[in-house]
Enzyme design. Structure first.
Site, short mmCIF file in Angstrom:
data_model
loop_
_atom_site.label_atom_id
_atom_site.label_comp_id
_atom_site.label_asym_id
_atom_site.label_seq_id
_atom_site.Cartn_x
_atom_site.Cartn_y
_atom_site.Cartn_z
N LYS A 1 0.83 -1.20 0.00
CA LYS A 1 0.00 0.00 0.00
C LYS A 1 0.87 1.26 0.00
O LYS A 1 0.64 2.19 -0.78
CB LYS A 1 -0.93 0.02 1.21
CG LYS A 1 -1.91 1.20 1.21
CD LYS A 1 -2.55 1.41 2.56
CE LYS A 1 -1.58 2.12 3.50
NZ LYS A 1 -2.18 2.50 4.79
N ASP B 70 -6.45 1.46 1.09
CA ASP B 70 -6.51 1.53 2.54
C ASP B 70 -7.93 1.18 2.97
O ASP B 70 -8.73 0.71 2.17
CB ASP B 70 -6.08 2.91 3.04
CG ASP B 70 -7.06 4.00 2.63
OD1 ASP B 70 -8.01 3.72 1.87
OD2 ASP B 70 -6.89 5.15 3.09
#
Length: 225
Positions: free
Chosen positions: A121, A139
């Site tokens: 991420k 997220d």
């Protein structure tokens, strides 16, 4: 409505209503963004932005940060979630930048994930924000919003969400679509009590059609005539 039609509506809405979306993390260099993103894991951008100025003043680059001790750095980030691990990660990240990447933040996913504290991420955020690469960082906001709207179907993991989104979002919009979805989740499509009446995506949102609009219709039907 087909899935492509839903994506087309969502992307057109964002392009018209938030064409300049960008990260809310404050930074002046790839190094500063990397520090901020590492700190932002399970922490608000607002809190990170309150914390980073003191870090950047004392450690303006990876060379300075690589020489920091745990005892020196920890007090500067103790208000951030998981400060122990993040202190270690930041120091380790800076040391690897110096030793392996000549003090420069690499801009490939494969290289970034080698750094302490950097997962997929974070690497996606860095490459998309700094270099506009078509990488989708997922997220909690992106994961939730994508599922609610109906952009993803039965995506059980962030990686599954990422893959489904990349199937339908044009490559040149991926880097900004990440911000569109995050900001929607942060301010409108919040985890509890989403502000559906303020959202322009109601016409195509599965959550709204199935849970909110349907409920209103039932109530209206019960009203005496």
């Amino acid at each position: 409505m087909t899935r492509k039609e839903r994506f087309d509506f969502v992307l057109k809405y964002f392009q018209e209503n938030n064409p300049d979306a960008e990260t809310e993390l404050l930074y002046d260099s790839p190094y500063q963004l990397l520090v901020a993103v590492i700190l932002s894991a399970q922490c608000t951008d607002k809190r990170v932005n309150m914390t980073t100025p003191a870090i950047f003043e004392r450690y303006p680059d990876s060379s300075a940060l690589s020489k920091a001790t745990f005892e020196d750095l920890f007090p500067l980030i103790k208000s951030i979630s998981y400060p122990n691990n993040k202190t270690k990660h930041l120091i380790g990240m800076a040391q690897m930048l110096e030793e392996k990447f000549h003090g420069e933040v690499p801009l490939t996913i494969e290289e970034l994930v080698q750094l302490p504290g950097v997962g997929r991420k974070t690497a996606n955020v860095i490459t998309s924000v700094i270099d506009n690469q078509p990488n989708m960082a997922v997220d909690t906001h992106v994961f939730r919003v994508s599922a609610r709207i109906g952009l993803t179907i039965n995506a059980k993991t962030p990686l599954a969400t990422e893959k489904q989104l990349l199937q339908f979002i044009p490559r040149d919009l991926v880097h900004i679509a990440h911000h569109w979805l995050i900001l929607l989740g942060r301010y409108i499509c919040v985890a509890r009590n989403p502000k559906c009446e303020e959202c322009g995506l109601r016409p195509v949102c599965k959550y709204y059609q199935q849970h909110i609009k349907k409920g209103v219709t039932k109530i209206e039907k019960r009203q005496p005539r």
